[in-house]
Design an enzyme around this catalytic site. Structure first.
Site, short mmCIF file in Angstrom:
data_model
loop_
_atom_site.label_atom_id
_atom_site.label_comp_id
_atom_site.label_asym_id
_atom_site.label_seq_id
_atom_site.Cartn_x
_atom_site.Cartn_y
_atom_site.Cartn_z
N HIS A 14 0.93 -1.36 0.04
CA HIS A 14 -0.06 -0.01 0.09
C HIS A 14 0.98 1.14 0.03
CE1 HIS A 14 0.87 1.03 4.17
NE2 HIS A 14 0.98 -0.22 4.54
N GLU B 124 -2.60 -7.23 6.76
CA GLU B 124 -1.38 -6.95 7.60
C GLU B 124 -1.42 -8.02 8.73
OE1 GLU B 124 1.45 -6.63 7.44
OE2 GLU B 124 2.13 -4.46 7.96
#
Length: 340
Positions: A52, A177
């Site tokens: 990201h 994550e």
């Protein structure tokens, strides 16, 4: 020095490390002295992993020099301003730069890189990154010939008036994550996220609320296990060119299990921490022994309620920088694109 999270044993036949002990899934095939591995083309696919772009949590930890700003400190994690952190203006600019790069990166017979599928972590910053990099996705359930857009501007295909089908965006928990402890790594409810990203396909998400986030950090072992299971799921997909928008710590736990048989430079490029909005492209090769295996959806280990909604539980003291936030500091530099 290669990262080896699980102290995996070496194969007696080739000396390569086993990705999962005893399953025969090895890092390399063929005689080590040859310097090559041969795979049937039908067992390969290109996977383009993208971390990201810069989020507000990356900025906060860099400015404070600590992860303490990411602890909930006795308050509900959802009340923290960095919970499920969003992209900064710089992060949006990074995403736009990657979009431009992909529009001029030749792939196959085209002058740009076209993707069959984009797999996205359900956290807000990855959804935002995917949207800015790839544009609006194809509507879920819509066939490619009914949902087309212009080819990238300035491409020869655009000059020819070519229409292309945008990729589907499929959201999967497996590539989120490493969860727990830090508020940035929790997610909002799918009900809320889906309203913001209406054409993303959330049909394979099992839980509306975030049942994985808690005050306990996910273990290295569990993160490594789900990373390899995610590869098994990718291998089961019919698409041949896939993008995965994910996170640095997840990538570290994935790539840290591979590369022992590579040249040192290649191993370092594969295993190093990813910068914000970095593209890292690999060829996934199946050895065949996992093909057709049922892949269960990711489920929490306990049915206990998530501590994200419990005000009485005090989080543990967070010491040391996580992989995600360490990489966030180095991610402030120029974009780093690796081609396969």
């Amino acid at each position: 020095m290669a990262t080896n999270f699980l102290n995996m044993r070496k194969s007696s036949s080739s000396g390569a490390l086993n990705a999962m002990e005893g399953d025969g899934f090895e890092y390399s095939l063929g005689p080590p002295e040859s310097g090559f591995s041969l795979f049937l083309a039908e067992r390969t696919k290109k996977v383009h992993f993208i971390r990201h772009a810069e989020g507000y949590h990356n900025v906060a930890t860099k400015e404070t020099g600590s992860n303490d700003c990411l602890l909930r400190e006795g308050k509900p994690a959802t009340a923290h301003p960095l919970y499920d952190s969003r992209l900064t203006a710089k992060g949006i600019a990074q995403s736009d730069a990657l979009k431009t790069y992909l529009s001029t990166r030749p792939s196959g017979s085209r002058s740009f890189t076209a993707f069959d599928l984009v797999v996205v972590s359900p956290l807000t910053r990855t959804c935002e990154t995917a949207l800015h990099v790839f544009g609006e996705p194809r509507r879920p359930g819509s066939p490619a010939f009914l949902d087309t857009v212009d080819a990238p501007e300035n491409s020869r295909e655009f000059a020819m008036g070519m229409k292309i089908a945008p990729p589907r965006f499929l959201v999967r928990e497996e590539c989120r994550e490493r969860w727990g402890h830090y508020v940035c790594d929790g997610r909002r409810s799918i009900t809320e996220i889906a309203k913001e990203f209406p054409n993303f396909d959330f049909s394979e998400i099992v839980h509306d609320e975030d049942v994985f986030y808690s005050d306990e950090r996910e273990t290295d072992e569990h993160c490594c296990e789900r990373a390899v299971k995610f590869l098994q799921w990718l291998n089961s997909r019919p698409e041949k060119c896939i993008a995965v928008v994910t996170h640095s710590s997840f990538l570290r736990h994935l790539f840290g299990q591979f590369g022992e048989s590579l040249h040192n430079d290649d191993m370092n490029d594969l295993q190093r921490l990813a910068g914000n909005c970095e593209l890292r492209s690999i060829v996934l090769c199946s050895h065949g022994n996992k093909d057709g295996k049922n892949i269960d959806p990711l489920m929490p280990k306990s049915t206990a309620p998530s501590t994200v909604r419990m005000k009485t539980i005090i989080g543990k003291d967070g010491s040391g920088l996580t992989e995600d936030l360490q990489a966030g500091e180095e991610g402030g530099g120029p974009l780093n694109f690796l081609s396969c």
